[in-house]
Design an enzyme around this catalytic site. Sequence first.
Site, PDB file in Angstrom:
ATOM      1  N   LYS A 162     -18.129   6.524   2.826  1.00  6.82           N
ATOM      2  CA  LYS A 162     -19.346   6.245   2.062  1.00  6.82           C
ATOM      3  C   LYS A 162     -20.561   6.362   2.967  1.00  6.82           C
ATOM      4  O   LYS A 162     -20.450   6.529   4.186  1.00  6.82           O
ATOM      5  CB  LYS A 162     -19.249   4.867   1.412  1.00  6.82           C
ATOM      6  CG  LYS A 162     -18.120   4.804   0.383  1.00  6.82           C
ATOM      7  CD  LYS A 162     -18.105   3.496  -0.363  1.00  6.82           C
ATOM      8  CE  LYS A 162     -16.974   3.491  -1.391  1.00  6.82           C
ATOM      9  NZ  LYS A 162     -16.918   2.219  -2.163  1.00  6.82           N
ATOM     10  N   GLY A 173     -13.010   7.058  -2.844  1.00  4.76           N
ATOM     11  CA  GLY A 173     -13.736   7.343  -1.617  1.00  4.76           C
ATOM     12  C   GLY A 173     -15.213   7.386  -1.918  1.00  4.76           C
ATOM     13  O   GLY A 173     -15.669   6.831  -2.923  1.00  4.76           O
ATOM     14  N   ASP A 212       0.848  -1.196   0.000  1.00  4.01           N
ATOM     15  CA  ASP A 212       0.000   0.000   0.000  1.00  4.01           C
ATOM     16  C   ASP A 212       0.880   1.241   0.000  1.00  4.01           C
ATOM     17  O   ASP A 212       2.045   1.187   0.431  1.00  4.01           O
ATOM     18  CB  ASP A 212      -0.937   0.019   1.209  1.00  4.01           C
ATOM     19  CG  ASP A 212      -2.170   0.879   0.977  1.00  4.01           C
ATOM     20  OD1 ASP A 212      -2.044   2.121   1.040  1.00  4.01           O
ATOM     21  OD2 ASP A 212      -3.259   0.323   0.732  1.00  4.01           O
ATOM     22  N   ASN A 234     -21.023  -0.698  -3.301  1.00  2.00           N
ATOM     23  CA  ASN A 234     -21.143  -0.082  -1.973  1.00  2.00           C
ATOM     24  C   ASN A 234     -20.804  -1.022  -0.816  1.00  2.00           C
ATOM     25  O   ASN A 234     -21.683  -1.562  -0.143  1.00  2.00           O
ATOM     26  CB  ASN A 234     -22.569   0.452  -1.775  1.00  2.00           C
ATOM     27  CG  ASN A 234     -22.875   1.640  -2.668  1.00  2.00           C
ATOM     28  OD1 ASN A 234     -22.066   2.545  -2.808  1.00  2.00           O
ATOM     29  ND2 ASN A 234     -24.043   1.637  -3.275  1.00  2.00           N
ATOM     30  N   TYR A 276     -13.833   8.315 -12.090  1.00  2.00           N
ATOM     31  CA  TYR A 276     -13.670   7.031 -11.421  1.00  2.00           C
ATOM     32  C   TYR A 276     -14.264   5.876 -12.238  1.00  2.00           C
ATOM     33  O   TYR A 276     -13.639   4.823 -12.409  1.00  2.00           O
ATOM     34  CB  TYR A 276     -14.332   7.102 -10.049  1.00  2.00           C
ATOM     35  CG  TYR A 276     -14.220   5.848  -9.224  1.00  2.00           C
ATOM     36  CD1 TYR A 276     -12.996   5.440  -8.706  1.00  2.00           C
ATOM     37  CD2 TYR A 276     -15.346   5.082  -8.928  1.00  2.00           C
ATOM     38  CE1 TYR A 276     -12.890   4.297  -7.932  1.00  2.00           C
ATOM     39  CE2 TYR A 276     -15.249   3.942  -8.153  1.00  2.00           C
ATOM     40  CZ  TYR A 276     -14.027   3.555  -7.663  1.00  2.00           C
ATOM     41  OH  TYR A 276     -13.925   2.423  -6.891  1.00  2.00           O
ATOM     42  N   THR A 283     -31.947   5.643  -3.972  1.00  2.00           N
ATOM     43  CA  THR A 283     -31.932   4.231  -3.565  1.00  2.00           C
ATOM     44  C   THR A 283     -30.570   3.614  -3.844  1.00  2.00           C
ATOM     45  O   THR A 283     -29.922   3.930  -4.836  1.00  2.00           O
ATOM     46  CB  THR A 283     -33.022   3.431  -4.296  1.00  2.00           C
ATOM     47  OG1 THR A 283     -32.949   3.688  -5.713  1.00  2.00           O
ATOM     48  CG2 THR A 283     -34.408   3.797  -3.783  1.00  2.00           C
TER      49      THR A 283
END
Length: 333
Positions: A193, A80, A35, A179, A150, A222
């Site tokens: 999020k 993000g 990372d 998600n 993105y 939604t």
Amino acid sequence: MSSEKIVVCGAGGFIGGHLVAELLRQGHKNIRAVDLKPFNQWYQRFPVVQNLRMDLQEMPACDKALKGAHTVYNLAADMGGMGFIENNRALCMLSVLINTHLCMAAKKHGVRRFFYASSACVYAADKQTSSDVTALKESDAYPAMPEDGYGWEKLFSERMCRHFREDFGLETRVARYHNVYGPHGTYDGGREKAPAAVCRKVIQAKLTGKHQIEIWGDGHQTRSFMYIDDCIYGTQAILASKVLEPLNLGSSELVTINQLVDIVEDIAGIKLKRSYNLSAPKGVKGRNSDNTLIKKHLGWEPNIRLRDGLEKTYRWIHDQMTSRTGKSRRARR
């Protein structure tokens, strides 16, 4: 296969940290975690694995990271929540360098299996204009008009994986994440999020006694939200499968943002006065995952109830916010 080297790219992030933890639980001994973030900013870090801090946008770093690798999980990206994505399109696009250089290094070093974490942001916005949304099928990614920045990077990188498989024999597998949420993730700082943001806001309201919450948009948008345990299981199952095309990996439990707030309020035992910020980033009007193909190919779909996952997420964020060590979590996935 516990002796074969597994490389997790983006291991300092939310999903990457959970993946490394699961690989260790499964008995894998030869894990390399990579990372960009300083080690003290990794969400989860395990001293029993080889931890490397490198910028995978650079080819030499990818070459070093994949040397001797049998299996590669590419979860690395600058990303993000919607607030970050809508305001940092160039940074999101630059993540294309990560997957491009990793594919090149994987070809060079003879990697046997390569997983790429794509996103539901590859789907065209004109298929997501109503809160009464029709669940998105994998074929809905074309004709292409994904989320600007993105989404385009993710769709391009999917094609990169496909052509490296077709032209060079690199065994690539792709999942389109919908998600993902859960403990050990971002909950403030601008990259969080919706589930984590709502948990944080409800906790703040309860701790301060200011029983108010601001919701981005009108609350009727939604979404479906997948708990991290389902994400990790599905990721490994897709990589091990014979499915060559991208698969949706997401829950099909559709809720409005208002209903998401309802659930968190119920967990907290509080009711808040709601205000709606219609000028804030809010994404598409509606999005849900059509799980027909994943059920056909794997005989499984994400099935952890949103209420159950949110209870665990809420408690973890609450502990972070009320402890002396709780602090802002700003990081890449």
